[in-house]
Motif scaffolding. Structure first.
Motif, PDB file in Angstrom:
ATOM      1  N   ARG A   7      12.940   1.518 -14.490  1.00 25.47           N
ATOM      2  CA  ARG A   7      12.930   0.888 -13.159  1.00 25.47           C
ATOM      3  C   ARG A   7      13.639   1.793 -12.151  1.00 25.47           C
ATOM      4  N   LYS A   8      14.759   2.355 -12.576  1.00 25.37           N
ATOM      5  CA  LYS A   8      15.568   3.210 -11.704  1.00 25.37           C
ATOM      6  C   LYS A   8      14.780   4.441 -11.261  1.00 25.37           C
ATOM      7  N   LYS A  62       0.816  -1.215   0.000  1.00 27.59           N
ATOM      8  CA  LYS A  62       0.000   0.000   0.000  1.00 27.59           C
ATOM      9  C   LYS A  62       0.847   1.261   0.000  1.00 27.59           C
ATOM     10  N   THR A  63       2.037   1.211   0.591  1.00 28.91           N
ATOM     11  CA  THR A  63       2.908   2.393   0.573  1.00 28.91           C
ATOM     12  C   THR A  63       3.372   2.687  -0.847  1.00 28.91           C
ATOM     13  N   ALA A  64       3.770   1.660  -1.585  1.00 29.78           N
ATOM     14  CA  ALA A  64       4.233   1.856  -2.966  1.00 29.78           C
ATOM     15  C   ALA A  64       3.121   2.438  -3.834  1.00 29.78           C
ATOM     16  N   GLU A  86       6.316  -5.684 -13.141  1.00 31.76           N
ATOM     17  CA  GLU A  86       6.859  -6.240 -14.388  1.00 31.76           C
ATOM     18  C   GLU A  86       5.884  -7.179 -15.108  1.00 31.76           C
ATOM     19  N   PRO A  87       5.361  -8.222 -14.453  1.00 30.54           N
ATOM     20  CA  PRO A  87       4.414  -9.096 -15.175  1.00 30.54           C
ATOM     21  C   PRO A  87       3.087  -8.402 -15.491  1.00 30.54           C
ATOM     22  N   LYS A 124      10.257  -5.002  -4.517  1.00 32.80           N
ATOM     23  CA  LYS A 124       9.034  -5.812  -4.584  1.00 32.80           C
ATOM     24  C   LYS A 124       8.025  -5.180  -5.543  1.00 32.80           C
ATOM     25  N   ALA A 125       7.870  -3.878  -5.467  1.00 30.03           N
ATOM     26  CA  ALA A 125       6.928  -3.189  -6.354  1.00 30.03           C
ATOM     27  C   ALA A 125       7.319  -3.397  -7.816  1.00 30.03           C
TER      28      ALA A 125
END
Length: 72
Positions: free
Chosen positions: A41-42, A19-21, A59-60, A53-54
């Protein structure tokens, strides 16, 4: 410690993300997979609260939508 408000769902971002992400991506103006795909990504990892993790969850989800992260 204060509770982190759960703002999910936000657009089509995966609920599997913490939830934070999701909250921090939303505050950064990213509320959809298409908007996430405009960033590397960076760049996403540089947003406070968005961690590896996010990225692994995004990615998928991006691939399923025919998208990918912007190239470095």
């Amino acid at each position: 410690m204060a509770d982190t408000p759960d703002v999910r769902p936000v657009g089509d971002l995966p609920n599997e993300m913490g939830k934070t992400a999701v909250r921090e991506l939303h505050h950064a103006g990213i509320s959809s997979l298409a908007e996430a795909a405009k960033h590397t990504r960076k760049e996403l990892l540089a947003i406070h609260g968005v961690g590896p993790k996010a990225i692994r969850v995004l990615e998928p989800a991006l691939a399923a939508a025919g998208l990918d992260f912007k190239e470095d």
